[in-house]
Scaffold this active site. Structure first.
Site, PDB file in Angstrom:
ATOM      1  CG  HIS A  18      -1.914  -1.034   1.346  1.00 28.55           C
ATOM      2  ND1 HIS A  18      -2.059  -1.823   2.458  1.00 28.55           N
ATOM      3  CD2 HIS A  18      -2.852  -1.459   0.477  1.00 28.55           C
ATOM      4  CE1 HIS A  18      -3.044  -2.684   2.273  1.00 28.55           C
ATOM      5  NE2 HIS A  18      -3.543  -2.487   1.072  1.00 28.55           N
ATOM      6  CE  LYS A  42     -10.934  -7.510   1.996  1.00 29.76           C
ATOM      7  NZ  LYS A  42      -9.815  -6.687   1.509  1.00 29.76           N
ATOM      8  NE  ARG A  91      -2.879  -7.567  -4.372  1.00 32.95           N
ATOM      9  CZ  ARG A  91      -3.496  -8.261  -3.450  1.00 32.95           C
ATOM     10  NH1 ARG A  91      -2.829  -8.716  -2.428  1.00 32.95           N
ATOM     11  NH2 ARG A  91      -4.781  -8.510  -3.560  1.00 32.95           N
ATOM     12  CB  SER A 129      -4.232  -6.591   4.714  1.00 35.07           C
ATOM     13  OG  SER A 129      -3.853  -5.382   4.110  1.00 35.07           O
TER      14      SER A 129
HETATM   15  N1  COA Z   1       0.238  -4.341  -2.435  1.00 35.44           N
HETATM   16  C1  COA Z   1      -0.058  -5.317  -1.585  1.00 35.44           C
HETATM   17  N2  COA Z   1      -1.327  -5.637  -1.264  1.00 35.44           N
HETATM   18  C2  COA Z   1      -2.311  -4.926  -1.816  1.00 35.44           C
HETATM   19  C3  COA Z   1      -2.069  -3.890  -2.705  1.00 35.44           C
HETATM   20  C4  COA Z   1      -0.709  -3.598  -3.010  1.00 35.44           C
HETATM   21  N3  COA Z   1      -0.370  -2.641  -3.851  1.00 35.44           N
HETATM   22  N4  COA Z   1      -3.237  -3.394  -3.105  1.00 35.44           N
HETATM   23  C5  COA Z   1      -4.196  -4.079  -2.487  1.00 35.44           C
HETATM   24  N5  COA Z   1      -3.642  -5.018  -1.699  1.00 35.44           N
HETATM   25  C6  COA Z   1      -4.335  -6.036  -0.896  1.00 35.44           C
HETATM   26  C7  COA Z   1      -4.965  -5.504   0.332  1.00 35.44           C
HETATM   27  O1  COA Z   1      -4.083  -5.591   1.421  1.00 35.44           O
HETATM   28  C8  COA Z   1      -6.151  -6.417   0.491  1.00 35.44           C
HETATM   29  O2  COA Z   1      -5.726  -7.603   1.129  1.00 35.44           O
HETATM   30  P1  COA Z   1      -6.734  -8.529   1.955  1.00 35.44           P
HETATM   31  O3  COA Z   1      -7.838  -8.908   1.024  1.00 35.44           O
HETATM   32  O4  COA Z   1      -5.880  -9.658   2.368  1.00 35.44           O
HETATM   33  O5  COA Z   1      -7.233  -7.699   3.110  1.00 35.44           O
HETATM   34  C9  COA Z   1      -6.540  -6.781  -0.920  1.00 35.44           C
HETATM   35  O6  COA Z   1      -5.404  -6.502  -1.699  1.00 35.44           O
HETATM   36  C10 COA Z   1      -7.682  -6.008  -1.479  1.00 35.44           C
HETATM   37  O7  COA Z   1      -7.428  -4.663  -1.280  1.00 35.44           O
HETATM   38  P2  COA Z   1      -8.276  -3.500  -1.933  1.00 35.44           P
HETATM   39  O8  COA Z   1      -8.242  -3.608  -3.397  1.00 35.44           O
HETATM   40  O9  COA Z   1      -7.807  -2.229  -1.317  1.00 35.44           O
HETATM   41  O10 COA Z   1      -9.719  -3.830  -1.530  1.00 35.44           O
HETATM   42  P3  COA Z   1     -10.360  -3.632  -0.160  1.00 35.44           P
HETATM   43  O11 COA Z   1     -11.269  -4.752   0.020  1.00 35.44           O
HETATM   44  O12 COA Z   1      -9.377  -3.416   0.912  1.00 35.44           O
HETATM   45  O13 COA Z   1     -11.131  -2.252  -0.396  1.00 35.44           O
HETATM   46  C11 COA Z   1     -12.909  -0.812  -1.032  1.00 35.44           C
HETATM   47  C12 COA Z   1     -12.245  -2.160  -1.252  1.00 35.44           C
HETATM   48  C13 COA Z   1     -12.973  -0.469   0.445  1.00 35.44           C
HETATM   49  C14 COA Z   1     -12.085   0.255  -1.740  1.00 35.44           C
HETATM   50  C15 COA Z   1     -14.306  -0.888  -1.647  1.00 35.44           C
HETATM   51  O14 COA Z   1     -15.010  -1.921  -1.018  1.00 35.44           O
HETATM   52  C16 COA Z   1     -15.058   0.422  -1.506  1.00 35.44           C
HETATM   53  O15 COA Z   1     -14.919   1.300  -2.332  1.00 35.44           O
HETATM   54  N6  COA Z   1     -15.880   0.560  -0.429  1.00 35.44           N
HETATM   55  C17 COA Z   1     -16.667   1.756  -0.167  1.00 35.44           C
HETATM   56  C18 COA Z   1     -18.153   1.451  -0.423  1.00 35.44           C
HETATM   57  C19 COA Z   1     -18.442   1.488  -1.901  1.00 35.44           C
HETATM   58  O16 COA Z   1     -18.408   2.516  -2.539  1.00 35.44           O
HETATM   59  N7  COA Z   1     -18.757   0.307  -2.438  1.00 35.44           N
HETATM   60  C20 COA Z   1     -19.040   0.151  -3.839  1.00 35.44           C
HETATM   61  C21 COA Z   1     -17.780  -0.008  -4.630  1.00 35.44           C
HETATM   62  S1  COA Z   1     -18.118  -0.202  -6.342  1.00 35.44           S
END
Ligand code: COA
Length: 162
Positions: A18, A42, A91, A129
């Site tokens: 991140h 989550k 990724r 994560s």
């Molecule tokens: N390097 C390493 N790990 C990474 C990474 C990177 N560059 N980018 C993402 N990851 C990992 C994260 O750690 C996470 O790991 P985990 O699943 O083991 O916890 C995984 O990839 C997914 O991360 P991310 O893409 O950030 O998704 P998220 O589930 O954490 O977040 C939201 C998604 C919160 C952005 C999305 O649900 C959202 O926008 N929510 C707000 C409500 C909304 O508008 N919903 C409708 C969306 S269309």
């Protein structure tokens, strides 16, 4: 006009992957808001405030980066802030379909912001994560996966939670 980007995620906890994406976004845009958001699928181990604090600790030297918490719709937030971009790290191919779906949904909800994907560094390709949480909860060494200054806090928080 100021070019503001939003970097949303669960950040449970923030990792070196991140931080790499946030740092690169900070170099591309005038201002970046790292947004601790809710993924309804989550159940985070750290509270939103703890997650935001950890991100603040590792981004304190990035002068154009702020951290906020939001429990609503990302598209609404981006619109309200007049941000021009949503920045996400990509990724492996496994991220692609999920990210593609979210990017299209966000565009339907608010067309004036672009989703920008930054390709992750190869060393962070398999980092997540949940992997960090799993290793730390068994007392393992997470120092290659998260910034040094938060290793202790994450390890202690996850060992306590067991
Ligand atoms: N390097 C390493 N790990 C990474 C990474 C990177 N560059 N980018 C993402 N990851 C990992 C994260 O750690 C996470 O790991 P985990 O699943 O083991 O916890 C995984 O990839 C997914 O991360 P991310 O893409 O950030 O998704 P998220 O589930 O954490 O977040 C939201 C998604 C919160 C952005 C999305 O649900 C959202 O926008 N929510 C707000 C409500 C909304 O508008 N919903 C409708 C969306 S269309």
């Amino acid at each position: 006009m100021e070019r503001l980007a939003v970097c949303p995620g669960t950040f449970d906890p923030v990792t070196l992957g991140h931080l790499d994406i946030i740092t690169r976004a900070a170099a591309l845009f005038d201002r970046v808001i790292v947004l601790v958001s809710v993924n309804v699928d989550k159940r985070p181990s750290f509270s939103a405030e703890e997650r935001a604090d950890l991100i603040k600790a590792v981004t304190k030297n990035l002068k154009n980066v702020e951290v906020e918490i939001m429990d609503g719709l990302l598209a609404e937030y981006v619109k309200e802030k007049k941000a021009c971009a949503i920045v996400k790290g990509l990724r492996a191919t496994t991220d692609f379909e999920y990210e593609f779906q979210m990017a299209l949904a966000n565009r339907k909800l608010y067309a004036d912001a672009e989703t920008v994907f930054l390709v992750t560094k190869s060393e962070n390709m398999y980092l997540s994560s949940s992997m960090v949480r799993q290793i730390a909860s068994f007392g393992g060494d997470i120092s290659s996966f998260v910034p040094e200054e938060i290793v202790e806090r994450i390890s202690a928080g996850l060992l306590e939670g067991k």
